[in-house]
Design an enzyme around this catalytic site. Structure first.
Site, PDB file in Angstrom:
ATOM      1  N   ARG A   1       0.811  -1.234   0.000  1.00  0.00           N
ATOM      2  CA  ARG A   1       0.000   0.000   0.000  1.00  0.00           C
ATOM      3  C   ARG A   1       0.837   1.273   0.000  1.00  0.00           C
ATOM      4  NH1 ARG A   1      -2.920  -3.038   3.537  1.00  0.00           N
ATOM      5  NH2 ARG A   1      -4.785  -3.957   2.606  1.00  0.00           N
TER       6      ARG A   1
ATOM      7  N   LYS B   1       3.380  11.689 -11.411  1.00  0.00           N
ATOM      8  CA  LYS B   1       2.571  10.769 -12.223  1.00  0.00           C
ATOM      9  C   LYS B   1       3.411   9.528 -12.480  1.00  0.00           C
ATOM     10  CE  LYS B   1      -0.189  13.933 -15.040  1.00  0.00           C
ATOM     11  NZ  LYS B   1      -0.471  14.330 -16.437  1.00  0.00           N
TER      12      LYS B   1
ATOM     13  N   GLU C   1      11.101  18.325 -25.109  1.00  0.00           N
ATOM     14  CA  GLU C   1      10.360  18.761 -23.914  1.00  0.00           C
ATOM     15  C   GLU C   1      10.907  20.104 -23.388  1.00  0.00           C
ATOM     16  OE1 GLU C   1       7.669  17.152 -23.193  1.00  0.00           O
ATOM     17  OE2 GLU C   1       7.984  15.060 -23.795  1.00  0.00           O
TER      18      GLU C   1
ATOM     19  N   LYS D   1       9.089  22.795 -14.418  1.00  0.00           N
ATOM     20  CA  LYS D   1       8.015  21.797 -14.334  1.00  0.00           C
ATOM     21  C   LYS D   1       7.541  21.658 -12.881  1.00  0.00           C
ATOM     22  CE  LYS D   1       6.181  17.286 -15.230  1.00  0.00           C
ATOM     23  NZ  LYS D   1       6.250  15.946 -15.802  1.00  0.00           N
TER      24      LYS D   1
ATOM     25  N   GLU E   1      -3.851  18.378 -11.974  1.00  0.00           N
ATOM     26  CA  GLU E   1      -4.182  18.744 -13.345  1.00  0.00           C
ATOM     27  C   GLU E   1      -5.612  19.219 -13.559  1.00  0.00           C
ATOM     28  OE1 GLU E   1      -1.961  16.461 -16.207  1.00  0.00           O
ATOM     29  OE2 GLU E   1      -3.380  16.942 -17.794  1.00  0.00           O
TER      30      GLU E   1
ATOM     31  N   ARG F   1      -1.486  22.765 -15.188  1.00  0.00           N
ATOM     32  CA  ARG F   1      -0.611  21.621 -15.489  1.00  0.00           C
ATOM     33  C   ARG F   1      -0.868  21.107 -16.903  1.00  0.00           C
ATOM     34  NH1 ARG F   1       1.117  16.364 -11.703  1.00  0.00           N
ATOM     35  NH2 ARG F   1       2.580  15.567 -13.246  1.00  0.00           N
TER      36      ARG F   1
ATOM     37  N   ASN G   1       0.941  19.741 -21.758  1.00  0.00           N
ATOM     38  CA  ASN G   1       0.542  18.898 -22.890  1.00  0.00           C
ATOM     39  C   ASN G   1       0.710  19.591 -24.227  1.00  0.00           C
ATOM     40  OD1 ASN G   1      -0.262  16.734 -21.270  1.00  0.00           O
ATOM     41  ND2 ASN G   1      -2.241  17.680 -20.891  1.00  0.00           N
TER      42      ASN G   1
ATOM     43  N   HIS H   1       1.240  17.710 -27.393  1.00  0.00           N
ATOM     44  CA  HIS H   1       1.023  16.295 -27.074  1.00  0.00           C
ATOM     45  C   HIS H   1      -0.290  15.732 -27.600  1.00  0.00           C
ATOM     46  CE1 HIS H   1       4.567  16.763 -24.689  1.00  0.00           C
ATOM     47  NE2 HIS H   1       4.516  15.528 -24.227  1.00  0.00           N
TER      48      HIS H   1
ATOM     49  N   HIS I   1       0.504  12.626 -29.541  1.00  0.00           N
ATOM     50  CA  HIS I   1       0.136  11.256 -29.142  1.00  0.00           C
ATOM     51  C   HIS I   1      -0.570  10.520 -30.276  1.00  0.00           C
ATOM     52  CE1 HIS I   1       0.436  12.179 -24.599  1.00  0.00           C
ATOM     53  NE2 HIS I   1       1.529  11.596 -25.044  1.00  0.00           N
TER      54      HIS I   1
ATOM     55  N   HIS J   1       8.946   9.788 -29.197  1.00  0.00           N
ATOM     56  CA  HIS J   1       8.049  10.727 -28.535  1.00  0.00           C
ATOM     57  C   HIS J   1       8.424  12.181 -28.865  1.00  0.00           C
ATOM     58  CE1 HIS J   1       5.326  12.306 -25.538  1.00  0.00           C
ATOM     59  NE2 HIS J   1       6.318  12.960 -24.968  1.00  0.00           N
TER      60      HIS J   1
HETATM   61  N1  LIG Z   1       5.604  10.560 -15.331  1.00  0.00           N
HETATM   62  C1  LIG Z   1       5.624  11.589 -16.141  1.00  0.00           C
HETATM   63  O1  LIG Z   1       5.194  12.682 -15.803  1.00  0.00           O
HETATM   64  C2  LIG Z   1       6.217  11.421 -17.500  1.00  0.00           C
HETATM   65  C3  LIG Z   1       6.516  12.531 -18.274  1.00  0.00           C
HETATM   66  C4  LIG Z   1       7.122  12.327 -19.507  1.00  0.00           C
HETATM   67  C5  LIG Z   1       7.379  11.042 -19.955  1.00  0.00           C
HETATM   68  N2  LIG Z   1       7.063   9.978 -19.166  1.00  0.00           N
HETATM   69  C6  LIG Z   1       7.348   8.616 -19.608  1.00  0.00           C
HETATM   70  O2  LIG Z   1       8.738   8.482 -19.774  1.00  0.00           O
HETATM   71  C7  LIG Z   1       9.013   7.493 -20.762  1.00  0.00           C
HETATM   72  C8  LIG Z   1      10.048   8.032 -21.696  1.00  0.00           C
HETATM   73  O3  LIG Z   1      11.201   8.326 -20.962  1.00  0.00           O
HETATM   74  P1  LIG Z   1      12.666   8.236 -21.611  1.00  0.00           P
HETATM   75  O4  LIG Z   1      12.666   9.002 -22.862  1.00  0.00           O
HETATM   76  O5  LIG Z   1      13.635   8.564 -20.548  1.00  0.00           O
HETATM   77  O6  LIG Z   1      12.704   6.713 -22.067  1.00  0.00           O
HETATM   78  P2  LIG Z   1      13.443   5.387 -21.568  1.00  0.00           P
HETATM   79  O7  LIG Z   1      13.349   5.188 -20.129  1.00  0.00           O
HETATM   80  O8  LIG Z   1      12.905   4.317 -22.448  1.00  0.00           O
HETATM   81  O9  LIG Z   1      14.973   5.669 -21.954  1.00  0.00           O
HETATM   82  C9  LIG Z   1      15.329   5.820 -23.303  1.00  0.00           C
HETATM   83  C10 LIG Z   1      16.441   4.840 -23.692  1.00  0.00           C
HETATM   84  O10 LIG Z   1      17.674   5.299 -23.141  1.00  0.00           O
HETATM   85  C11 LIG Z   1      18.295   4.269 -22.376  1.00  0.00           C
HETATM   86  N3  LIG Z   1      19.024   4.959 -21.331  1.00  0.00           N
HETATM   87  C12 LIG Z   1      18.533   5.586 -20.252  1.00  0.00           C
HETATM   88  N4  LIG Z   1      19.492   6.256 -19.621  1.00  0.00           N
HETATM   89  C13 LIG Z   1      20.635   6.024 -20.280  1.00  0.00           C
HETATM   90  C14 LIG Z   1      21.969   6.438 -20.105  1.00  0.00           C
HETATM   91  N5  LIG Z   1      22.312   7.286 -19.134  1.00  0.00           N
HETATM   92  N6  LIG Z   1      22.915   5.968 -20.962  1.00  0.00           N
HETATM   93  C15 LIG Z   1      22.553   5.160 -22.000  1.00  0.00           C
HETATM   94  N7  LIG Z   1      21.308   4.769 -22.222  1.00  0.00           N
HETATM   95  C16 LIG Z   1      20.354   5.196 -21.378  1.00  0.00           C
HETATM   96  C17 LIG Z   1      17.161   3.381 -21.946  1.00  0.00           C
HETATM   97  O11 LIG Z   1      17.605   2.102 -21.654  1.00  0.00           O
HETATM   98  C18 LIG Z   1      16.262   3.435 -23.167  1.00  0.00           C
HETATM   99  O12 LIG Z   1      16.725   2.535 -24.127  1.00  0.00           O
HETATM  100  C19 LIG Z   1       7.680   7.169 -21.420  1.00  0.00           C
HETATM  101  O13 LIG Z   1       7.228   5.931 -20.957  1.00  0.00           O
HETATM  102  C20 LIG Z   1       6.760   8.278 -20.950  1.00  0.00           C
HETATM  103  O14 LIG Z   1       5.415   7.873 -20.844  1.00  0.00           O
HETATM  104  C21 LIG Z   1       6.496  10.147 -17.964  1.00  0.00           C
HETATM  105 ZN   LIG Z   2       6.165  14.424 -23.508  1.00  0.00          ZN
END
Ligand SMILES: NC(=O)c1ccc[n+]([C@@H]2O[C@H](COP(=O)([O-])OP(=O)(O)OC[C@H]3O[C@@H](n4cnc5c(N)ncnc54)[C@H](O)[C@@H]3O)[C@@H](O)[C@H]2O)c1
Ligand SMILES: [Zn+2]
Length: 339
Positions: free
Chosen positions: A108, A130, A172, A214, A224, A228, A232, A235, A239, A249
């Protein structure tokens, strides 16, 4: 090194900016901690994980599922993790989203913190609470909002970050500049990706500026209801494009921002589309892309931000000032078709 504390509605997060991961043990009890990371991060930075208990997941968005969550939970049970355990997500947004979600539901809710390792996760994904997983084609359909206890930035991780991931992060950053920070937009216009990559101090400042931007937006509207939503920008269409085409992305939202500028032109009288397009282009992002408008529009209609036949769209009044407008789907369709 800078330590700051930010309060949210019912918790607070400590930010350790420009720290080293080696400082982690000063505020997290190693005996009661489990790190969650992915194979790419782990293999490039093995020595940084020494002395920690680590769960290493397969990399990639495809792994952001309930099945992965279940497997992490099984491993936590085996490790006898309990309510005193802290989970630490060391990775990109996939890892931080999974870690935050597992920590929110395991027993929990247990404590968790993040060490974001992609540019995107440093300036965006690790911030705001999130978390969650994808269900089939529905991204982030299941999850909770719960803030991490800490976020630590160690820029050493960026040394191994592949170029496409840098570009994703800049999408971003440009988004933030467009909706909230005209001065940063000008800085981005003057500098370049190469310059940021070669000047640690510059990139460090840029990351902090974005993380704090942010954070402030989230603090003012954690759940949101209003502002907030500005995050988007790009986006909505982004999306829809991401679901239909094989796009990263960052690329998808870059095209989304370009079109949002054109929609803005008609609705708010926004006059600086070319400057936005110029910056996106400068950072290696696509702007005008040929796509099947009918197909993408269909996906847009299914967007979760849709309220009856109207849609909540983030537009720009000017660079640095995003606004949320409710527009009818017909109008969006007409504008997009006319472009
Ligand atoms: N929670 C939120 O508010 C929020 C906001 C934006 C995006 N997201 C989520 O984040 C995700 C995208 O994040 P991302 O772009 O970081 O993707 P990711 O976590 O898939 O990382 C991108 C790639 O880089 C590699 N990687 C990570 N760090 C590395 C490093 N230091 N050296 C070498 N390789 C590395 C990973 O293994 C992966 O292959 C999506 O799932 C999206 O929905 C969440
Ligand atoms: Zn985004």
């Amino acid at each position: 090194m800078k330590r700051l504390t930010y309060k949210f509605s019912n918790s607070s997060t400590d930010y350790y900016l420009a720290y080293g991961i080696s400082h982690l043990k000063e505020f997290v009890d190693q005996k009661n901690a489990v790190i969650i990371t992915d194979e790419n991060v782990f293999s490039d930075h093995k020595k940084r994980f020494k002395t920690w208990r680590v769960v290493v997941l397969q990399p990639g968005e495809e792994q952001k599922t309930q099945a992965t969550v279940d497997s992490v939970i099984a491993q936590l049970i085996m490790m006898e993790a309990d309510r005193k355990t802290t989970l630490i997500g060391v990775g990109g947004g996939v890892i931080t989203d999974i870690t935050g979600y597992v920590a929110s539901v395991y027993m929990r809710g247990i404590k968790f913190g993040f060490i974001p390792t992609t540019l995107l996760s440093m300036v965006d994904a690790s911030i705001g609470g999130k978390n969650g997983v994808d269900v089939g084609i529905y991204k982030n359909l299941v999850g909770t909002i719960r803030q991490p206890s800490f976020i630590l930035h160690d820029l050493i991780f960026l040394n191994s970050l592949p170029q496409p991931e840098w570009i994703n992060g800049f999408a971003e950053i440009i988004k933030h500049a467009c909706i909230k920070d005209a001065a940063m937009f000008r800085e981005l216009e003057t500098n370049s990706l190469k310059k940021y990559q070669s000047r640690k101090v510059l990139v460090c400042k840029l990351i902090q500026r974005n993380a704090l931007l942010k954070t402030r937006v989230v603090q003012q509207d954690e759940f949101e209801k209003g502002d907030r939503k500005l995050l988007n920008f790009g986006h909505t269409l982004g999306h829809a494009l991401e679901n239909q085409y094989e796009l990263a992305h960052g690329q998808a939202i870059s095209i989304g921002m370009t079109y949002a500028c054109h929609i803005s032109k008609q609705i708010t009288g926004f006059k600086e589309t070319e400057r936005v397009v110029g910056v996106l282009d400068k950072y290696g992002l696509p702007t005008y892309a040929k796509f099947d408008k009918q197909k993408v529009f269909k996906a847009l209609k299914l967007d979760k931000k849709r309220e009856r036949d109207e849609i909540s769209y983030v537009l720009l009044e000017k660079i640095g000032k995003g606004v949320i407008k409710t527009i009818s789907l017909d109008q969006v369709e007409k504008i997009i078709e006319g472009l």
